[in-house]
Scaffold this motif. Structure first.
Motif, PDB file in Angstrom:
ATOM      1  N   GLN A   1     -18.312  21.178  26.364  1.00 50.39           N
ATOM      2  CA  GLN A   1     -18.020  20.016  27.210  1.00 50.39           C
ATOM      3  C   GLN A   1     -17.580  18.884  26.299  1.00 50.39           C
ATOM      4  OE1 GLN A   1     -21.686  19.166  29.260  1.00 50.39           O
ATOM      5  NE2 GLN A   1     -22.776  18.541  27.413  1.00 50.39           N
ATOM      6  N   ALA A   2     -16.879  17.911  26.863  1.00 51.42           N
ATOM      7  CA  ALA A   2     -16.342  16.845  26.023  1.00 51.42           C
ATOM      8  C   ALA A   2     -16.445  15.498  26.711  1.00 51.42           C
ATOM      9  CB  ALA A   2     -14.886  17.134  25.672  1.00 51.42           C
ATOM     10  N   GLU A   3     -16.706  14.493  25.912  1.00 50.93           N
ATOM     11  CA  GLU A   3     -16.674  13.098  26.330  1.00 50.93           C
ATOM     12  C   GLU A   3     -15.435  12.471  25.705  1.00 50.93           C
ATOM     13  OE1 GLU A   3     -18.439   9.521  28.091  1.00 50.93           O
ATOM     14  OE2 GLU A   3     -18.910  11.663  28.277  1.00 50.93           O
ATOM     15  N   ILE A   4     -14.600  11.821  26.523  1.00 47.88           N
ATOM     16  CA  ILE A   4     -13.380  11.190  26.015  1.00 47.88           C
ATOM     17  C   ILE A   4     -13.638   9.698  25.873  1.00 47.88           C
ATOM     18  CG2 ILE A   4     -10.900  10.891  26.352  1.00 47.88           C
ATOM     19  CD1 ILE A   4     -11.896  13.823  26.008  1.00 47.88           C
ATOM     20  N   ALA A   5     -13.844   9.265  24.638  1.00 45.24           N
ATOM     21  CA  ALA A   5     -14.154   7.855  24.379  1.00 45.24           C
ATOM     22  C   ALA A   5     -14.018   7.579  22.889  1.00 45.24           C
ATOM     23  CB  ALA A   5     -15.572   7.518  24.848  1.00 45.24           C
ATOM     24  N   LEU A   6     -13.908   6.307  22.565  1.00 44.79           N
ATOM     25  CA  LEU A   6     -13.810   5.870  21.174  1.00 44.79           C
ATOM     26  C   LEU A   6     -15.181   5.879  20.499  1.00 44.79           C
ATOM     27  CD1 LEU A   6     -11.481   2.790  21.722  1.00 44.79           C
ATOM     28  CD2 LEU A   6     -10.867   4.784  20.330  1.00 44.79           C
ATOM     29  N   LEU A   7     -15.184   6.174  19.221  1.00 46.57           N
ATOM     30  CA  LEU A   7     -16.415   6.039  18.438  1.00 46.57           C
ATOM     31  C   LEU A   7     -16.884   4.585  18.417  1.00 46.57           C
ATOM     32  CD1 LEU A   7     -15.559   8.248  15.330  1.00 46.57           C
ATOM     33  CD2 LEU A   7     -17.422   8.691  16.936  1.00 46.57           C
ATOM     34  N   GLU A   8     -15.949   3.677  18.507  1.00 44.33           N
ATOM     35  CA  GLU A   8     -16.296   2.257  18.489  1.00 44.33           C
ATOM     36  C   GLU A   8     -17.020   1.819  19.762  1.00 44.33           C
ATOM     37  OE1 GLU A   8     -11.999   2.336  16.892  1.00 44.33           O
ATOM     38  OE2 GLU A   8     -13.471   3.833  17.566  1.00 44.33           O
ATOM     39  N   ASP A   9     -16.959   2.616  20.812  1.00 42.02           N
ATOM     40  CA  ASP A   9     -17.644   2.315  22.069  1.00 42.02           C
ATOM     41  C   ASP A   9     -19.087   2.813  21.958  1.00 42.02           C
ATOM     42  OD1 ASP A   9     -18.625   2.124  24.664  1.00 42.02           O
ATOM     43  OD2 ASP A   9     -16.761   2.797  25.594  1.00 42.02           O
ATOM     44  N   MET A  10     -19.959   1.965  21.461  1.00 39.72           N
ATOM     45  CA  MET A  10     -21.319   2.384  21.146  1.00 39.72           C
ATOM     46  C   MET A  10     -22.082   2.881  22.368  1.00 39.72           C
ATOM     47  SD  MET A  10     -23.498   2.975  18.886  1.00 39.72           S
ATOM     48  CE  MET A  10     -25.229   3.059  18.457  1.00 39.72           C
ATOM     49  N   GLU A  11     -21.912   2.237  23.496  1.00 34.81           N
ATOM     50  CA  GLU A  11     -22.672   2.647  24.672  1.00 34.81           C
ATOM     51  C   GLU A  11     -22.276   4.039  25.144  1.00 34.81           C
ATOM     52  OE1 GLU A  11     -25.393   1.109  25.643  1.00 34.81           O
ATOM     53  OE2 GLU A  11     -24.900  -0.125  23.903  1.00 34.81           O
ATOM     54  N   ARG A  12     -20.990   4.346  25.147  1.00 35.66           N
ATOM     55  CA  ARG A  12     -20.527   5.678  25.543  1.00 35.66           C
ATOM     56  C   ARG A  12     -21.013   6.731  24.551  1.00 35.66           C
ATOM     57  NH1 ARG A  12     -15.692   5.733  28.561  1.00 35.66           N
ATOM     58  NH2 ARG A  12     -15.761   8.036  28.472  1.00 35.66           N
ATOM     59  N   LEU A  13     -20.911   6.391  23.273  1.00 35.33           N
ATOM     60  CA  LEU A  13     -21.340   7.328  22.238  1.00 35.33           C
ATOM     61  C   LEU A  13     -22.846   7.588  22.333  1.00 35.33           C
ATOM     62  CD1 LEU A  13     -20.691   8.981  19.682  1.00 35.33           C
ATOM     63  CD2 LEU A  13     -21.011   6.889  18.341  1.00 35.33           C
ATOM     64  N   ARG A  14     -23.620   6.536  22.449  1.00 37.90           N
ATOM     65  CA  ARG A  14     -25.076   6.687  22.546  1.00 37.90           C
ATOM     66  C   ARG A  14     -25.469   7.496  23.777  1.00 37.90           C
ATOM     67  NH1 ARG A  14     -26.780   1.447  22.362  1.00 37.90           N
ATOM     68  NH2 ARG A  14     -27.626   1.489  20.247  1.00 37.90           N
ATOM     69  N   SER A  15     -24.813   7.215  24.901  1.00 40.23           N
ATOM     70  CA  SER A  15     -25.125   7.917  26.139  1.00 40.23           C
ATOM     71  C   SER A  15     -24.848   9.415  26.015  1.00 40.23           C
ATOM     72  CB  SER A  15     -24.320   7.318  27.286  1.00 40.23           C
ATOM     73  OG  SER A  15     -24.533   8.041  28.481  1.00 40.23           O
ATOM     74  N   ALA A  16     -23.676   9.763  25.457  1.00 43.31           N
ATOM     75  CA  ALA A  16     -23.311  11.176  25.301  1.00 43.31           C
ATOM     76  C   ALA A  16     -24.255  11.870  24.327  1.00 43.31           C
ATOM     77  CB  ALA A  16     -21.870  11.293  24.813  1.00 43.31           C
ATOM     78  N   TYR A  17     -24.607  11.185  23.258  1.00 43.13           N
ATOM     79  CA  TYR A  17     -25.488  11.756  22.238  1.00 43.13           C
ATOM     80  C   TYR A  17     -26.883  12.015  22.809  1.00 43.13           C
ATOM     81  CZ  TYR A  17     -27.381  12.541  17.550  1.00 43.13           C
ATOM     82  OH  TYR A  17     -27.957  13.105  16.445  1.00 43.13           O
ATOM     83  N   ARG A  18     -27.445  11.031  23.465  1.00 47.23           N
ATOM     84  CA  ARG A  18     -28.802  11.176  24.010  1.00 47.23           C
ATOM     85  C   ARG A  18     -28.868  12.243  25.096  1.00 47.23           C
ATOM     86  NH1 ARG A  18     -30.861   4.852  24.544  1.00 47.23           N
ATOM     87  NH2 ARG A  18     -31.382   4.568  22.335  1.00 47.23           N
ATOM     88  N   ALA A  19     -27.828  12.304  25.925  1.00 48.09           N
ATOM     89  CA  ALA A  19     -27.822  13.289  27.005  1.00 48.09           C
ATOM     90  C   ALA A  19     -27.784  14.716  26.461  1.00 48.09           C
ATOM     91  CB  ALA A  19     -26.633  13.041  27.931  1.00 48.09           C
ATOM     92  N   PHE A  20     -27.096  14.906  25.334  1.00 48.65           N
ATOM     93  CA  PHE A  20     -26.921  16.254  24.783  1.00 48.65           C
ATOM     94  C   PHE A  20     -28.086  16.676  23.895  1.00 48.65           C
ATOM     95  CE2 PHE A  20     -24.861  19.259  21.714  1.00 48.65           C
ATOM     96  CZ  PHE A  20     -24.573  20.259  22.638  1.00 48.65           C
TER      97      PHE A  20
END
Length: 336
Positions: free
Chosen positions: A57-76
């Motif tokens: 599965q993939a999340e399409i977002a910038l590394l600079e977008d901390m909230e998106r990155l944190r959310s995807a990381y924690r969920a996985f």
């Protein structure tokens, strides 16, 4: 079933690594911004192939977008993290240096924060042979000083290594930084020399050959590279463990740097000739002087990689070029 979080899954190396890990039964969470640095269609095509697996599965977002990155990381909740995303390209860093600061420094910092907050058994991150800068003592060894980068690209990659070391030290995060040496192969980036040369030769256009072809590179075939990464996943550094011969293990942290190269120095003109042979066409060559920030030669010492994994990349460049051309010609949008 191990869970691996990979940044840059729509990229050249991330795509190949994801394929390999999916074949081995890993669960893969991709994270990629699909930026327009080069053809987004190529990135989407790579992701479409990976998406055939239910384990991807993939999340399409910038590394600079901390909230998106944190959310995807924690969920996985990954066991393993492989950080491959970032702004690539030595020459582009002369044109748009800020993009390297944003992606390679801010983005890497954000990922390190996610690992600190939520944990991981092993963090692996991509660096580059460019960090060796103007060093002339070859082959390059991980224990050599690498404090004189010649481009902002190299400087940001060295900064990533330094930041990762500090996090490994402060938070006891087992971390391996691997330095790539001129990776090439199928599904490569269009800004890479082999891709550009192939496209131009087929179209009958001139190719620019810098330093009059007297450049030497340690060309590393992509499947060799990702096999090395896969094997390194299983050897996380341990602080205080006995040093191996020529080991780069830090005395202050569970942190190690490992070269991944082919351990063979190939002249650029020989690479061009191998490409001409594979294509059955001659190149129209435009010989130019050395570009700013470029180096005359690179060569990896891979003794540490071999000691850790029992593996050394060894694909001959002529075979690698043949396989690249075979892939290139198989693409519907490419000429023959």
């Amino acid at each position: 079933m191990r869970r691996v979080f990979i940044t840059g899954t729509a990229g050249f190396i991330g795509f190949h690594l994801s394929q390999l890990l999916l074949e081995e039964g890993f669960l893969v969470q991709g994270y990629d911004a699909l930026t327009d640095y080069y053809d987004v269609g190529l990135k989407k095509a790579r992701h479409a192939i990976l998406a055939r697996s239910n384990a991807f599965q993939a999340e399409i977002a910038l590394l600079e977008d901390m909230e998106r990155l944190r959310s995807a990381y924690r969920a996985f909740q990954p066991d393993i993290v492989v950080h491959l995303a970032g702004q690539a390209g030595v020459r582009y860093s002369l044109e748009n240096p800020r993009s390297y600061i944003d992606a390679n420094i801010v983005g890497t910092f954000n990922l390190l924060e996610c690992v600190r907050e939520s944990g991981a058994q092993h963090l692996l991150l991509a660096s580059t042979s460019s960090v060796y800068g103007g060093n002339t003592d070859m082959p390059f060894r991980e224990t050599q000083r690498a404090d004189a980068p010649l481009t902002i690209y190299a400087a940001t990659k060295k900064a990533g290594e330094a930041m990762a070391h500090s996090y490994a030290s402060l938070w006891n995060i087992p971390t391996t930084a691997f330095r790539f040496f001129t990776v090439y192969g199928p599904w490569g980036r269009p800004d890479m020399a082999l891709f550009k040369f192939t496209e131009a030769i087929i179209a009958g256009r001139t190719i620019d050959v810098y330093n009059h072809g007297e450049l030497y590179r340690d060309f590393t075939y992509v499947t060799d590279l990702v096999k090395a990464i896969r094997l390194l996943i299983d050897v996380p550094p341990v602080k205080g463990q006995p040093h191996l011969t020529e080991d780069s293990l830090s005395p202050a942290a569970p942190f190690r740097v490992v070269n991944i190269g082919n351990s063979s120095m190939v002249r650029l003109l020989d690479m061009v000739e191998a490409l001409e042979e594979a294509l059955g066409r001659k190149a129209i060559r435009n010989y130019l002087p050395m570009q700013p920030g470029d180096v005359p030669a690179t060569l990896a010492d891979t003794a540490l990689l071999h000691t850790l994994t029992g593996f050394r990349p060894d694909t001959d460049y002529r075979e690698g070029v043949r396989l690249f051309v075979e892939w290139y010609r198989s693409q519907p949008s490419q000429g023959n």
